[in-house]
Scaffold this motif. Structure first.
Motif, mmCIF file in Angstrom:
data_model
loop_
_atom_site.group_PDB
_atom_site.id
_atom_site.type_symbol
_atom_site.label_atom_id
_atom_site.label_comp_id
_atom_site.label_asym_id
_atom_site.label_seq_id
_atom_site.Cartn_x
_atom_site.Cartn_y
_atom_site.Cartn_z
ATOM 1 N N VAL A 1 0.846 -1.189 0.000
ATOM 2 C CA VAL A 1 0.000 0.000 0.000
ATOM 3 C C VAL A 1 0.889 1.250 0.000
ATOM 4 O O VAL A 1 1.927 1.277 0.679
ATOM 5 N N PRO A 2 0.528 2.280 -0.772
ATOM 6 C CA PRO A 2 1.312 3.525 -0.741
ATOM 7 C C PRO A 2 1.471 4.032 0.690
ATOM 8 O O PRO A 2 0.502 4.100 1.442
ATOM 9 N N GLU A 3 2.694 4.361 1.053
ATOM 10 C CA GLU A 3 2.960 4.832 2.409
ATOM 11 C C GLU A 3 2.420 6.245 2.617
ATOM 12 O O GLU A 3 2.267 7.018 1.665
ATOM 13 N N GLN A 4 2.121 6.554 3.873
ATOM 14 C CA GLN A 4 1.694 7.905 4.188
ATOM 15 C C GLN A 4 2.838 8.888 3.962
ATOM 16 O O GLN A 4 4.011 8.526 4.017
ATOM 17 N N ILE A 5 2.474 10.132 3.708
ATOM 18 C CA ILE A 5 3.492 11.159 3.532
ATOM 19 C C ILE A 5 4.314 11.256 4.811
ATOM 20 O O ILE A 5 3.767 11.320 5.915
ATOM 21 N N SER A 6 5.622 11.240 4.671
ATOM 22 C CA SER A 6 6.509 11.213 5.828
ATOM 23 C C SER A 6 6.427 12.513 6.628
ATOM 24 O O SER A 6 5.991 13.556 6.120
ATOM 25 N N TYR A 7 6.868 12.418 7.863
ATOM 26 C CA TYR A 7 6.883 13.592 8.732
ATOM 27 C C TYR A 7 7.751 14.699 8.131
ATOM 28 O O TYR A 7 7.382 15.874 8.161
ATOM 29 N N LYS A 8 8.875 14.316 7.551
ATOM 30 C CA LYS A 8 9.781 15.298 6.938
ATOM 31 C C LYS A 8 9.102 15.999 5.779
ATOM 32 O O LYS A 8 9.244 17.220 5.595
ATOM 33 N N GLU A 9 8.356 15.227 4.961
ATOM 34 C CA GLU A 9 7.659 15.839 3.827
ATOM 35 C C GLU A 9 6.542 16.762 4.305
ATOM 36 O O GLU A 9 6.281 17.806 3.702
ATOM 37 N N MET A 10 5.863 16.378 5.382
ATOM 38 C CA MET A 10 4.764 17.198 5.895
ATOM 39 C C MET A 10 5.244 18.520 6.468
ATOM 40 O O MET A 10 4.486 19.494 6.530
ATOM 41 N N LEU A 11 6.523 18.560 6.891
ATOM 42 C CA LEU A 11 7.056 19.796 7.469
ATOM 43 C C LEU A 11 7.023 20.962 6.484
ATOM 44 O O LEU A 11 6.931 22.121 6.892
ATOM 45 N N ILE A 12 7.081 20.645 5.177
ATOM 46 C CA ILE A 12 7.099 21.730 4.189
ATOM 47 C C ILE A 12 5.762 22.474 4.159
ATOM 48 O O ILE A 12 5.696 23.605 3.663
ATOM 49 N N PHE A 13 4.706 21.849 4.706
ATOM 50 C CA PHE A 13 3.402 22.504 4.700
ATOM 51 C C PHE A 13 3.184 23.382 5.925
ATOM 52 O O PHE A 13 2.212 24.135 5.970
ATOM 53 N N ASP A 14 4.083 23.291 6.927
ATOM 54 C CA ASP A 14 3.907 24.070 8.152
ATOM 55 C C ASP A 14 3.818 25.562 7.859
ATOM 56 O O ASP A 14 2.966 26.263 8.412
ATOM 57 N N ASP A 15 4.719 26.051 7.007
ATOM 58 C CA ASP A 15 4.732 27.478 6.700
ATOM 59 C C ASP A 15 3.415 27.932 6.072
ATOM 60 O O ASP A 15 2.966 29.068 6.294
ATOM 61 N N PHE A 16 2.783 27.049 5.288
ATOM 62 C CA PHE A 16 1.559 27.409 4.561
ATOM 63 C C PHE A 16 0.307 27.269 5.419
ATOM 64 O O PHE A 16 -0.724 27.859 5.107
ATOM 65 N N LEU A 17 0.398 26.491 6.501
ATOM 66 C CA LEU A 17 -0.778 26.209 7.331
ATOM 67 C C LEU A 17 -0.740 26.908 8.681
ATOM 68 O O LEU A 17 -1.547 26.620 9.556
ATOM 69 N N GLY A 18 0.202 27.820 8.850
ATOM 70 C CA GLY A 18 0.258 28.583 10.095
ATOM 71 C C GLY A 18 1.032 27.928 11.208
ATOM 72 O O GLY A 18 0.919 28.329 12.374
ATOM 73 N N ASP A 19 1.841 26.913 10.862
ATOM 74 C CA ASP A 19 2.640 26.225 11.872
ATOM 75 C C ASP A 19 4.135 26.458 11.668
ATOM 76 O O ASP A 19 4.962 25.697 12.188
ATOM 77 N N GLY A 20 4.485 27.499 10.934
ATOM 78 C CA GLY A 20 5.884 27.769 10.631
ATOM 79 C C GLY A 20 6.617 28.456 11.772
ATOM 80 O O GLY A 20 6.019 28.853 12.786
ATOM 81 N N TYR A 21 7.925 28.612 11.580
ATOM 82 C CA TYR A 21 8.780 29.181 12.629
ATOM 83 C C TYR A 21 9.841 30.060 11.993
ATOM 84 O O TYR A 21 10.465 29.682 10.998
ATOM 85 N N VAL A 22 10.024 31.258 12.594
ATOM 86 C CA VAL A 22 11.103 32.159 12.179
ATOM 87 C C VAL A 22 11.885 32.529 13.436
ATOM 88 O O VAL A 22 11.307 33.088 14.381
ATOM 89 N N PRO A 23 13.182 32.226 13.483
ATOM 90 C CA PRO A 23 13.976 32.509 14.689
ATOM 91 C C PRO A 23 14.227 34.008 14.869
ATOM 92 O O PRO A 23 13.976 34.815 13.968
#
Length: 290
Positions: A200-222
């Motif tokens: 079965v196709p694997e779920q999108i990995s945690y690393k791949e999902m991180l790229i969506f954080d910036d677009f969904l309001g979960d991003g971080y700027v130091p």
């Protein structure tokens, strides 16, 4: 067909039978009234709506049976002519736009191998796993669509270039979602034997999902962050991020102890209540207390 009086289904039978094939269209219209069961004063109304694709005939605006019979004769003649042309020239572009369509209903046991208990359990588990992968993709797509709608409204009357920049970046990262969704659909197309023997196709990995954080309001700027061209030292940003910078809305926290200074709110609102030395002043005040 409607009636001004009570309509007996046995009094009238109307059937439209049609078939679309490669290069041909056949339609037949047959009607039958049982006049022996009718009363002379009964009035029936015929309403006809026809949509044709690939057949060059004029659909009449009439309720007359004879005209409708003539219409279907014209349709049949047109179909026979198309069939003749198709036989003579199968590369004809006009004919190739006709798509063969066929629906059949029947026993699935004639086409699908019987499964034993273990195979049935395996199929159920694989479909359940596939559902999780697919739902994760659809959920992320839905969240992105909601943010898109919010930004579209927010930047109406503001600098639309900022929104368009976000939109272009979002399209780039959505390739990951589109690819995973295509994998799920391809897996569902496999026959039973292939389903059992294929991962079965694997779920999108945690690393791949991180790229969506910036677009969904979960991003971080130091620290330090810049809001409306003002630099705020000792503060970091959590929220929407575009090109590595705070964007749209989020929260501001002190870098030394993660204390929430302001937010969540839009950058315009946050910058109107912040001062560059707030975290520094808080740090000295806190140490003075202790």
């Amino acid at each position: 067909v409607t009636s001004e009086s009570t309509l007996d289904a046995t009094e009238i039978s109307i059937e439209l039978a049609s078939r679309i094939g490669s290069g041909s269209f056949k339609g037949e219209f047959a009607e039958r009234f049982d006049s022996t069961k009718m009363k002379p004063e009964e009035v029936y109304h015929l309403s006809i709506e026809v949509a044709l694709i690939g057949s060059n005939v004029l659909v009449p605006s009439t309720n007359d049976f004879e005209e409708i019979d003539a219409f279907w004769s014209e349709v049949n003649n047109d179909g026979r002519e198309k069939s003749r042309l198709y036989a003579e020239n199968k590369d004809n572009a006009d004919l190739n736009i006709l798509t063969p369509i066929r629906f059949t209903l029947g026993e699935t046991s004639n086409h699908i191998d019987a499964l034993d208990a273990n195979e049935a359990v395996t199929i159920v588990e694989k479909v359940r796993e596939l559902s999780k992968t697919r739902q994760a993709v659809l959920f992320t797509n839905a969240r992105l669509a909601q943010v898109d709608d919010n930004l579209d409204k927010f930047y109406d009357g503001r600098d639309r270039n900022i929104y368009h920049r976000w939109l272009e970046k979002e399209k780039e990262v959505k390739v990951v979602l589109d690819k995973k969704l295509a994998e799920c659909l391809d897996y569902r197309k496999l026959d039973v034997a292939m389903l059992i023997g294929t991962d079965v196709p694997e779920q999108i990995s945690y690393k791949e999902m991180l790229i969506f954080d910036d677009f969904l309001g979960d991003g971080y700027v130091p620290e330090p962050i810049v809001l409306n061209e003002v630099t705020y030292p000792g503060m970091y940003w959590e929220g929407y991020v575009l090109d590595g910078e705070p964007f749209y809305k989020g929260t501001v926290r002190c870098a030394n102890d993660d204390f929430l200074i302001a937010g969540p709110n839009t950058i315009e609102e946050l910058s109107s209540h912040l001062s560059a030395g707030m975290c520094k002043a808080r740090y000295y005040n806190k140490n003075a207390i202790y």
